[in-house]
Scaffold this motif. Structure first.
Motif, PDB file in Angstrom:
ATOM      1  N   VAL A 133      40.660  43.996  47.265  1.00 42.75           N
ATOM      2  CA  VAL A 133      39.618  44.462  46.803  1.00 42.75           C
ATOM      3  C   VAL A 133      38.537  44.541  47.399  1.00 42.75           C
ATOM      4  N   GLY A 134      38.420  44.240  48.988  1.00 42.60           N
ATOM      5  CA  GLY A 134      37.324  44.887  49.814  1.00 42.60           C
ATOM      6  C   GLY A 134      37.575  46.079  50.093  1.00 42.60           C
ATOM      7  N   LEU A 135      38.601  47.047  49.382  1.00 39.87           N
ATOM      8  CA  LEU A 135      39.282  48.594  49.325  1.00 39.87           C
ATOM      9  C   LEU A 135      38.584  49.120  48.331  1.00 39.87           C
ATOM     10  N   LEU A 136      38.838  48.335  46.944  1.00 35.10           N
ATOM     11  CA  LEU A 136      38.283  48.825  45.749  1.00 35.10           C
ATOM     12  C   LEU A 136      36.812  48.540  45.936  1.00 35.10           C
ATOM     13  N   LEU A 137      36.102  48.600  46.514  1.00 37.12           N
ATOM     14  CA  LEU A 137      34.866  47.882  46.746  1.00 37.12           C
ATOM     15  C   LEU A 137      33.950  48.594  48.009  1.00 37.12           C
ATOM     16  N   PHE A 138      34.584  48.787  49.033  1.00 39.20           N
ATOM     17  CA  PHE A 138      33.929  48.710  50.106  1.00 39.20           C
ATOM     18  C   PHE A 138      34.501  50.978  50.007  1.00 39.20           C
ATOM     19  N   GLY A 147      44.560  44.949  34.873  1.00 33.23           N
ATOM     20  CA  GLY A 147      44.359  45.304  36.088  1.00 33.23           C
ATOM     21  C   GLY A 147      44.006  46.508  36.249  1.00 33.23           C
ATOM     22  N   LEU A 148      43.834  48.026  35.287  1.00 32.15           N
ATOM     23  CA  LEU A 148      43.058  48.721  35.387  1.00 32.15           C
ATOM     24  C   LEU A 148      41.710  49.018  35.053  1.00 32.15           C
ATOM     25  N   MET A 149      41.466  47.481  33.866  1.00 33.18           N
ATOM     26  CA  MET A 149      39.882  47.312  33.996  1.00 33.18           C
ATOM     27  C   MET A 149      39.269  47.450  35.588  1.00 33.18           C
ATOM     28  N   PHE A 150      40.062  46.116  36.205  1.00 32.97           N
ATOM     29  CA  PHE A 150      39.375  45.992  37.408  1.00 32.97           C
ATOM     30  C   PHE A 150      39.511  47.274  38.361  1.00 32.97           C
ATOM     31  N   LEU A 151      40.626  47.513  38.885  1.00 31.14           N
ATOM     32  CA  LEU A 151      40.513  48.614  39.584  1.00 31.14           C
ATOM     33  C   LEU A 151      39.887  50.307  39.076  1.00 31.14           C
ATOM     34  N   VAL A 152      39.247  50.040  37.841  1.00 28.63           N
ATOM     35  CA  VAL A 152      38.803  51.114  37.251  1.00 28.63           C
ATOM     36  C   VAL A 152      36.648  50.505  37.733  1.00 28.63           C
ATOM     37  N   GLY A 153      36.451  48.909  36.895  1.00 29.79           N
ATOM     38  CA  GLY A 153      35.310  48.712  37.567  1.00 29.79           C
ATOM     39  C   GLY A 153      34.836  48.754  39.018  1.00 29.79           C
ATOM     40  N   PHE A 154      35.881  48.137  40.095  1.00 24.25           N
ATOM     41  CA  PHE A 154      36.065  48.092  41.062  1.00 24.25           C
ATOM     42  C   PHE A 154      34.983  49.419  41.287  1.00 24.25           C
ATOM     43  N   VAL A 155      36.183  50.305  41.701  1.00 25.49           N
ATOM     44  CA  VAL A 155      35.426  51.978  41.964  1.00 25.49           C
ATOM     45  C   VAL A 155      34.337  52.212  41.868  1.00 25.49           C
ATOM     46  N   LEU A 156      34.218  52.489  39.795  1.00 27.05           N
ATOM     47  CA  LEU A 156      33.033  52.558  39.710  1.00 27.05           C
ATOM     48  C   LEU A 156      31.396  51.936  39.771  1.00 27.05           C
ATOM     49  N   ALA A 157      31.613  50.743  40.799  1.00 29.03           N
ATOM     50  CA  ALA A 157      30.976  49.984  41.458  1.00 29.03           C
ATOM     51  C   ALA A 157      30.284  50.476  42.639  1.00 29.03           C
ATOM     52  N   LEU A 186      28.041  42.453  36.919  1.00 35.71           N
ATOM     53  CA  LEU A 186      26.689  42.163  37.815  1.00 35.71           C
ATOM     54  C   LEU A 186      25.771  41.936  38.830  1.00 35.71           C
ATOM     55  N   VAL A 187      27.339  40.090  39.245  1.00 42.83           N
ATOM     56  CA  VAL A 187      27.129  40.344  40.787  1.00 42.83           C
ATOM     57  C   VAL A 187      27.453  41.369  41.786  1.00 42.83           C
ATOM     58  N   LEU A 188      28.008  42.159  40.917  1.00 40.80           N
ATOM     59  CA  LEU A 188      28.073  43.600  41.917  1.00 40.80           C
ATOM     60  C   LEU A 188      27.022  44.600  41.921  1.00 40.80           C
ATOM     61  N   GLY A 189      25.883  44.698  40.680  1.00 36.85           N
ATOM     62  CA  GLY A 189      24.630  45.387  40.650  1.00 36.85           C
ATOM     63  C   GLY A 189      24.884  46.444  39.486  1.00 36.85           C
ATOM     64  N   SER A 190      26.319  46.519  39.009  1.00 36.08           N
ATOM     65  CA  SER A 190      26.416  48.170  38.301  1.00 36.08           C
ATOM     66  C   SER A 190      26.183  47.730  36.875  1.00 36.08           C
ATOM     67  N   LEU A 191      25.448  48.902  36.188  1.00 31.43           N
ATOM     68  CA  LEU A 191      25.644  47.930  34.564  1.00 31.43           C
ATOM     69  C   LEU A 191      26.860  48.834  34.294  1.00 31.43           C
TER      70      LEU A 191
END
Length: 223
Positions: free
Chosen positions: A20-25, A83-93, A171-176
């Protein structure tokens, strides 16, 4: 205490934190991503504490959740789509934070964090009520229908809670933009529920009667 189970749980926990850290940061281009750290905190601190509780009180439940692997082809697809939803969602955030595309106001993130923690408490209550909970669709030996507590309101309270959890995350990530991606989750989970109920009707005694008693699947008075 099973040290093998303890080590397995710790390894998977650390791998989850790193992933998760890699996908976000990485997409954010910096570790100075406050919303990313906020999500990491409210996600993994309660998860670690819950793991300790399960290790002490119900190691079999912890083992079943760690070693979950869907046997049904249809449900395997649902897991992959999630899993794909999380991957795309985190990267876009992360990219949204980096480039300032469609950031949400900070109060939205804090309210969403509160919703997330509330959902975690509800999740713990669901697990307390139903010790047969599994990450895969299956009927376990000795399993019986639970129709009290949250199960007296909707037939799948675990999915109701995960809906609140997952929609809170972007929403926690602040990304619409990420939130729009996570809106596919209700469609994914609806597919899973339909298949799960077919299995339960066939293999779990009393489930058909339970469906008559509790009419709504996830959301009272809606579905």
């Amino acid at each position: 205490m099973s040290w093998k189970l303890f080590v397995e749980a710790i390894v998977k926990f650390v791998m989850g934190v790193l992933l998760v850290g890699l996908l976000l940061f990485l997409p954010a281009g910096t570790i100075a991503y406050p919303n990313g750290w906020l999500l990491m905190g409210i996600l993994f601190v309660p998860m670690f504490l819950a793991g300790l509780v399960m290790m002490a009180a119900n190691p079999q439940l912890l083992r079943s959740r760690l070693n979950a692997k869907e046997k049904q082809r249809e449900q395997s697809l649902v897991v992959k789509l999630s899993g794909l939803m999380f991957l795309v969602g985190f990267v876009l955030a992360g990219l949204d934070f980096r480039f300032g595309w469609l950031p949400l106001p900070k109060p939205v993130s804090w309210v969403a964090a509160g919703m997330f923690l509330l959902a975690y408490l509800l999740y713990a209550e669901v697990m307390r009520e139903n010790t047969y909970l599994s990450r895969t669709i299956e009927v376990q030996e000795g399993q019986k229908v639970i129709d009290t507590g949250l199960y007296g309101i909707v037939r799948h309270p675990m999915y109701s809670v995960t809906l609140l959890l997952f929609l809170s995350i972007p929403l926690v990530l602040g990304s619409l933009i990420s939130f729009v991606v996570f809106l596919v989750y209700p469609l994914i989970i609806a597919k899973r529920i339909r298949n799960e109920e077919q299995v339960l009707e066939q293999e779990l005694a009393g489930y058909r009667e339970y469906k008559e008693k509790v009419r709504y699947r996830m959301i009272p008075f809606i579905w």
